[in-house]
Design an enzyme around this catalytic site. Structure first.
Site, mmCIF file in Angstrom:
data_model
loop_
_atom_site.group_PDB
_atom_site.id
_atom_site.type_symbol
_atom_site.label_atom_id
_atom_site.label_comp_id
_atom_site.label_asym_id
_atom_site.label_seq_id
_atom_site.Cartn_x
_atom_site.Cartn_y
_atom_site.Cartn_z
ATOM 1 N N TYR A 148 -17.316 -7.556 -5.421
ATOM 2 C CA TYR A 148 -16.214 -6.638 -5.066
ATOM 3 C C TYR A 148 -16.731 -5.527 -4.156
ATOM 4 O O TYR A 148 -16.202 -5.299 -3.071
ATOM 5 C CB TYR A 148 -15.632 -6.064 -6.350
ATOM 6 C CG TYR A 148 -14.459 -5.133 -6.158
ATOM 7 C CD1 TYR A 148 -13.248 -5.613 -5.652
ATOM 8 C CD2 TYR A 148 -14.543 -3.787 -6.513
ATOM 9 C CE1 TYR A 148 -12.152 -4.762 -5.503
ATOM 10 C CE2 TYR A 148 -13.455 -2.934 -6.364
ATOM 11 C CZ TYR A 148 -12.259 -3.426 -5.868
ATOM 12 O OH TYR A 148 -11.185 -2.583 -5.716
ATOM 13 N N ARG A 189 -9.142 -3.279 -17.365
ATOM 14 C CA ARG A 189 -9.455 -1.900 -17.010
ATOM 15 C C ARG A 189 -9.240 -1.016 -18.241
ATOM 16 O O ARG A 189 -8.485 -1.355 -19.159
ATOM 17 C CB ARG A 189 -8.591 -1.456 -15.815
ATOM 18 C CG ARG A 189 -8.994 -2.221 -14.557
ATOM 19 C CD ARG A 189 -8.273 -1.736 -13.313
ATOM 20 N NE ARG A 189 -7.167 -2.583 -12.946
ATOM 21 C CZ ARG A 189 -6.676 -2.680 -11.715
ATOM 22 N NH1 ARG A 189 -7.188 -1.977 -10.727
ATOM 23 N NH2 ARG A 189 -5.653 -3.466 -11.454
HETATM 24 P P1 NAD Z 1 -3.953 -6.269 -8.230
HETATM 25 O O1 NAD Z 1 -4.865 -7.342 -8.690
HETATM 26 O O2 NAD Z 1 -2.839 -5.877 -9.115
HETATM 27 O O3 NAD Z 1 -3.333 -6.636 -6.813
HETATM 28 C C1 NAD Z 1 -4.010 -7.368 -5.841
HETATM 29 C C2 NAD Z 1 -3.037 -8.361 -5.224
HETATM 30 O O4 NAD Z 1 -3.708 -9.119 -4.200
HETATM 31 C C3 NAD Z 1 -2.490 -9.371 -6.238
HETATM 32 O O5 NAD Z 1 -1.092 -9.437 -6.163
HETATM 33 C C4 NAD Z 1 -3.151 -10.688 -5.819
HETATM 34 O O6 NAD Z 1 -2.390 -11.810 -6.175
HETATM 35 C C5 NAD Z 1 -3.287 -10.486 -4.313
HETATM 36 N N1 NAD Z 1 -4.305 -11.340 -3.697
HETATM 37 C C6 NAD Z 1 -5.595 -11.536 -4.095
HETATM 38 N N2 NAD Z 1 -6.211 -12.405 -3.267
HETATM 39 C C7 NAD Z 1 -5.291 -12.761 -2.322
HETATM 40 C C8 NAD Z 1 -5.309 -13.637 -1.196
HETATM 41 N N3 NAD Z 1 -6.408 -14.334 -0.871
HETATM 42 N N4 NAD Z 1 -4.187 -13.763 -0.464
HETATM 43 C C9 NAD Z 1 -3.062 -13.077 -0.774
HETATM 44 N N5 NAD Z 1 -2.975 -12.237 -1.821
HETATM 45 C C10 NAD Z 1 -4.080 -12.083 -2.594
HETATM 46 O O7 NAD Z 1 -4.875 -5.020 -7.884
HETATM 47 P P2 NAD Z 1 -4.474 -3.515 -7.534
HETATM 48 O O8 NAD Z 1 -5.002 -2.644 -8.578
HETATM 49 O O9 NAD Z 1 -3.031 -3.445 -7.190
HETATM 50 O O10 NAD Z 1 -5.350 -3.284 -6.221
HETATM 51 C C11 NAD Z 1 -4.776 -3.462 -4.924
HETATM 52 C C12 NAD Z 1 -5.780 -3.093 -3.856
HETATM 53 O O11 NAD Z 1 -6.186 -1.730 -4.023
HETATM 54 C C13 NAD Z 1 -7.057 -3.936 -3.895
HETATM 55 O O12 NAD Z 1 -7.471 -4.199 -2.577
HETATM 56 C C14 NAD Z 1 -8.045 -3.032 -4.595
HETATM 57 O O13 NAD Z 1 -9.351 -3.305 -4.194
HETATM 58 C C15 NAD Z 1 -7.588 -1.655 -4.147
HETATM 59 N N6 NAD Z 1 -7.977 -0.623 -5.117
HETATM 60 C C16 NAD Z 1 -7.300 -0.481 -6.288
HETATM 61 C C17 NAD Z 1 -7.710 0.476 -7.202
HETATM 62 C C18 NAD Z 1 -6.993 0.701 -8.514
HETATM 63 O O14 NAD Z 1 -7.433 1.566 -9.293
HETATM 64 N N7 NAD Z 1 -5.924 -0.008 -8.809
HETATM 65 C C19 NAD Z 1 -8.816 1.286 -6.919
HETATM 66 C C20 NAD Z 1 -9.486 1.080 -5.723
HETATM 67 C C21 NAD Z 1 -9.044 0.137 -4.818
#
Ligand code: NAD
Length: 321
Positions: A148, A189
């Site tokens: 990641y 988480r």
């Molecule tokens: P999440 O897992 O709920 O959402 C990620 C989404 O991406 C999912 O709907 C998944 O199906 C989709 N996805 C994954 N691989 C894919 C692909 N190859 N093609 C199309 N869709 C794909 O996670 P989240 O918490 O909503 O995080 C969203 C983004 O924000 C991520 O990039 C994550 O790294 C970033 N982020 C989130 C947090 C947090 O605290 N939630 C913190 C830092 C960064």
């Protein structure tokens, strides 16, 4: 000025679904692209059927085509919780590399602004505290979390190269731990785990001795910060998070108090390379975007607990299962 037509990759995930929602509320037409690896159409079900929202099942690591104009690409596709990215290590590296390449290619083709969802994990187990954007990080490139962390570091580098080589209008947000309704109870988480355990009367499992810290940001705040970045021409990277820091043990105790639970707190092993401290310096977001988090941990946790409690009453197996 608000975008007219936006693509949100990973829009059916936790954070992406709020971005889709806010954009539609502001009058932006949204194309949500997701392969449902860790997200679900349920997260955007309330937007479906409306003229301004379209959900497209698509894997970003493959060919991506969007007909018509697009003036904003928010690239949020990626597994994000440790349980998810350890279950899908190669997919995580592929979406961070190939997926980012394709999302950047789309932004370049359309002349759109591009915002990369990067993460506080690029700082690794930080040797500088709090973390400023100028800090380069302390990441183990072959540790279990590297799939990641390094994917996101590569994605930042690729985004910067597109800006420098192709003149693409890019921005990078480094998002710190965000929580709120629509998190999956079993995504691994800390907050959904603690709430699920407290509501079902199970022991609340704190890793290590619980003195490690995190800074938690309520999802509505995070979404506003990201959209402020989307509406600017700032390249970043910029930290988006809530600088209030608390230990895991304090967090577990607060969840227990707010749920009225009598669950005991149990200490379990700490995962490898788990950061000891995490707190954003958010002065850059304040000065460049005029943004700062508004919702304190107690209020945000109350709202999140209420959502989980409601879900539990409707589908007990979803929370306890
Ligand atoms: P999440 O897992 O709920 O959402 C990620 C989404 O991406 C999912 O709907 C998944 O199906 C989709 N996805 C994954 N691989 C894919 C692909 N190859 N093609 C199309 N869709 C794909 O996670 P989240 O918490 O909503 O995080 C969203 C983004 O924000 C991520 O990039 C994550 O790294 C970033 N982020 C989130 C947090 C947090 O605290 N939630 C913190 C830092 C960064």
């Amino acid at each position: 000025m608000d975008a007219r037509r936006a693509v949100v990759t990973g829009g059916a995930g936790f954070l992406g679904s709020y971005l889709c929602e806010r954009l539609v509320e502001r009058g932006t037409e949204v194309i949500c692209m997701d392969n449902f690896l860790t997200g679900s159409p349920d997260n955007v079900a309330h937007l479906m059927g409306g003229p301004a929202f379209r959900l497209v099942e698509c894997d970003l690591t493959g060919f991506v085509h969007v007909p018509g104009d697009v003036d904003l690409v928010l690239h949020f596709a990626s597994a994000a919780s440790p349980v998810d990215y350890l279950r899908h290590p190669i997919e995580t590296l592929k979406v961070g590399s190939l997926g980012t390449l394709h999302a950047l290619g789309l932004a370049r083709e359309k002349g759109a602004r591009f915002v990369l969802a990067s993460t506080s994990e690029v700082y690794g187990d930080p040797l500088e505290h709090p973390q400023k954007e100028s800090y380069w990080g302390n990441v183990n490139p072959v540790g279990p979390r590297s799939v990641y962390d390094e994917a996101k570091r590569f994605a930042e580098s690729l985004t910067t190269a597109y800006r420098n080589s192709h003149g693409t209008d890019t921005g990078i947000v480094r998002i710190f731990n965000t929580y709120g309704p629509r998190m999956r109870p079993h995504d691994g988480r800390a907050i959904p785990t603690f709430i699920r355990q407290a509501l079902s009367g199970e022991p609340i499992t704190v890793t290590g001795d619980g003195t490690q810290t995190r800074s938690i940001c309520y999802v509505a705040d995070t979404a506003e910060g990201i959209l402020a970045m989307a509406g600017s021409d700032f390249e970043g990277p910029v930290n988006i998070g809530n600088p209030a820091e608390l230990t895991m043990l304090e967090l577990a105790g607060t969840v227990r108090d707010l749920t009225g639970s009598s669950s005991p707190i149990e200490f379990i092993d700490r995962p490898a390379d788990d950061p000891a401290v995490r707190r954003p310096d958010t002065s850059l977001a304040a000065s460049r975007l005029g943004w700062k988090a508004q919702v304190d941990a107690e209020e945000g946790l109350r709202r999140t607990i209420a959502w989980f409690a409601d879900k539990l009453s409707q589908t007990p197996q979803a929370v306890a299962g």
